[in-house]
Design a protein around this motif. Structure first.
Motif, PDB file in Angstrom:
ATOM      1  N   ILE A  81       0.807  -1.229   0.000  1.00 28.00           N
ATOM      2  CA  ILE A  81       0.000   0.000   0.000  1.00 28.00           C
ATOM      3  C   ILE A  81       0.841   1.280   0.000  1.00 28.00           C
ATOM      4  O   ILE A  81       0.280   2.376   0.045  1.00 28.00           O
ATOM      5  CB  ILE A  81      -1.003   0.023   1.173  1.00 28.00           C
ATOM      6  N   LEU A  82       2.169   1.153  -0.061  1.00 26.22           N
ATOM      7  CA  LEU A  82       3.019   2.345  -0.084  1.00 26.22           C
ATOM      8  C   LEU A  82       2.587   3.392  -1.106  1.00 26.22           C
ATOM      9  O   LEU A  82       2.491   4.582  -0.777  1.00 26.22           O
ATOM     10  CB  LEU A  82       4.474   1.941  -0.342  1.00 26.22           C
ATOM     11  N   PRO A  83       2.306   2.998  -2.366  1.00 25.72           N
ATOM     12  CA  PRO A  83       1.923   4.025  -3.354  1.00 25.72           C
ATOM     13  C   PRO A  83       0.626   4.746  -3.018  1.00 25.72           C
ATOM     14  O   PRO A  83       0.383   5.848  -3.515  1.00 25.72           O
ATOM     15  CB  PRO A  83       1.782   3.224  -4.655  1.00 25.72           C
ATOM     16  N   TYR A  84      -0.216   4.109  -2.194  1.00 24.07           N
ATOM     17  CA  TYR A  84      -1.510   4.687  -1.853  1.00 24.07           C
ATOM     18  C   TYR A  84      -1.446   5.515  -0.562  1.00 24.07           C
ATOM     19  O   TYR A  84      -2.471   6.004  -0.082  1.00 24.07           O
ATOM     20  CB  TYR A  84      -2.549   3.571  -1.725  1.00 24.07           C
ATOM     21  N   LEU A  85      -0.231   5.654  -0.020  1.00 23.90           N
ATOM     22  CA  LEU A  85      -0.015   6.466   1.171  1.00 23.90           C
ATOM     23  C   LEU A  85       0.780   7.728   0.851  1.00 23.90           C
ATOM     24  O   LEU A  85       1.161   8.464   1.755  1.00 23.90           O
ATOM     25  CB  LEU A  85       0.755   5.662   2.232  1.00 23.90           C
ATOM     26  N   GLY A  86       1.043   7.949  -0.436  1.00 24.14           N
ATOM     27  CA  GLY A  86       1.895   9.063  -0.819  1.00 24.14           C
ATOM     28  C   GLY A  86       3.367   8.766  -0.624  1.00 24.14           C
ATOM     29  O   GLY A  86       4.187   9.687  -0.564  1.00 24.14           O
TER      30      GLY A  86
END
Length: 322
Positions: A81-86
Motif C-alpha cells: 500500500i506504499l503508493p496509496y499512502l503518498g
C-alpha cells in the motif's frame, strides 16, 4: 536611589515561578499526549484510505503475510500500500520479487515510514532480521545470511484468535484454541475482496494498534526480551514484513496470553504481542474495514474482541457493544 532585590523577594519570585511551572507542566504533557493520539488516529485513517484504494484497483486487500508456507517471497501488507499512502519514493525502491530483508530492498525497508508509526510509542526502534533468501525469492543466492534493520510498524492485522479453553471461551463454539484463521479480512499470499466481509465493514477489524515492538510491553511496563520470534523473517513489527499475528486476550494480572477465561481478562493495553496495545491513557485505536477509526477502552470484552476480528461469524456488533 535604586533598591536591589532582597533575598526574601528573590525566594518569593522563585517560588512563584516554580509553582507556575508545576501547574503548567501537566497541561503541556496532556497537550502532547492529545496531539500524539490525534496523529495516531490520522495515521490509521490514512492507512484505511490506502487499503480502500488498493482494493478498488486490485480487486482485493493485500496479503497480510507474503511467504507464508513458501507461497511467495517474504513481505506483508505494508509494502503493497506504499503508493496509496503518498510514499511513492519508498515504493519505487521496493521489489516484491525479493524478500523484504533482501539487499535489493534494504534502502526501502530500513527507512521509517511515518504513516506506520504512532508518535505515542516510545523510542526510535528497528526490527533486526537475519535470514537467507526464501525459495520464492528471485535472489539466486540461497546461502548468504542477510541482515536488515527494518523500520517498524505500530499497527497489525489478525491471522486468527487465541481463545481460552474455559470460561467465555466455551461460548466461542470451538474445540480448538486457535479459531478463525483464515476468516479475517486479509489472507496469506493472495488478495481477499472486501465482499467476503459479510459481517459488515463497520464491525470487522482491519488493523489494531499494537505499538512498541520489538520491545515487550505488559500493562505499561517494558519487560526483558527483544522480539517475539527473535531475528527470524517471521518476526512481527517491521512495516515490510509479516503484518499479522493471532489476536487474543491476556491475563490482566500478568499480561500474558491466553487469559483465564473470566472477567479479569484484558484485551486492551495489557499485551503488545497478541492484544490491542497503545501508549494512550484509557485505550487504543483500531481501524475497521469501512475506513473508520475508533478509540476502544480497556473494558473491551474479550469475546467481543474475538468476534470483531472475524469477517463472517454472523455477529453483527455495534459500537454500543464495546
Amino acid at each position: 536611589m535604586r533598591r536591589g532585590i532582597t533575598r526574601i523577594e528573590l525566594v518569593v519570585t522563585a517560588g512563584m515561578l516554580f509553582l507556575g511551572a508545576g501547574l503548567l507542566l501537566p497541561r503541556l504533557q496532556a497537550a502532547r499526549a492529545d496531539a500524539a493520539r490525534t496523529q495516531c488516529t490520522d495515521n490509521l485513517r490514512k492507512l484505511g484510505q490506502g487499503f480502500s484504494e488498493f482494493e478498488k484497483v486490485h480487486g482485493g486487500l493485500p496479503p497480510r503475510r507474503g511467504g507464508f508456507n513458501n507461497g511467495a517471497p517474504y513481505s506483508g501488507w505494508g509494502a503493497y500500500i506504499l503508493p496509496y499512502l503518498g510514499e511513492e519514493a519508498v515504493a519505487k525502491k521496493y521489489n516484491l520479487k525479493y524478500d523484504f530483508f533482501d539487499p535489493a530492498n534494504k534502502a526501502a525497508v530500513e527507512a521509517p515510514v511515518k504513516p506506520f508509526l504512532c508518535p505515542a510509542a516510545p523510542g526510535e526502534r528497528t526490527i533486526t532480521i537475519q535470514s537467507q533468501a526464501s525459495t520464492k525469492s528471485e535472489n539466486a543466492d540461497k546461502d548468504t545470511v542477510y541482515t536488515t534493520k527494518a523500520g517498524v510498524c505500530d499497527y497489525i492485522s489478525s491471522n486468527g484468535v487465541l481463545m481460552t479453553r474455559g470460561g467465555y471461551g466455551l461460548n466461542a463454539n470451538t474445540t480448538d484454541q486457535m479459531i478463525g484463521n483464515p476468516r479475517q479480512p486479509m489472507g496469506d499470499n493472495d488478495f481477499v475482496p472486501l465482499a467476503k466481509v459479510t459481517d459488515g465493514l463497520s464491525c470487522t477489524l482491519l488493523l489494531i494498534e499494537q505499538a512498541g515492538r520489538p520491545d515487550v510491553w505488559r500493562a505499561g511496563k517494558k519487560k526483558d526480551g527483544d522480539g517475539q520470534f527473535g531475528l527470524s523473517p517471521n518476526a512481527r513489527g517491521a512495516w515490510a514484513g509479516w503484518g499479522s499475528i493471532a489476536f487474543g486476550p491476556a491475563d490482566a494480572k500478568t499480561g500474558e496470553n491466553p487469559g483465564r477465561g473470566d472477567s479479569t481478562d484484558c484485551s486492551v493495553n495489557c499485551n503488545n504481542w497478541f492484544g490491542i496495545y497503545g501508549f494512550h491513557t484509557g485505550g487504543a485505536n483500531v481501524l475497521f474495514c469501512d475506513g473508520s477509526v475508533r478509540f476502544v477502552g480497556t473494558k473491551l470484552d474479550p469475546l467481543t474482541f474475538a468476534y470483531l476480528t472475524l469477517r463472517d461469524d454472523g455477529h453483527l456488533i455495534s459500537p454500543n457493544d464495546y
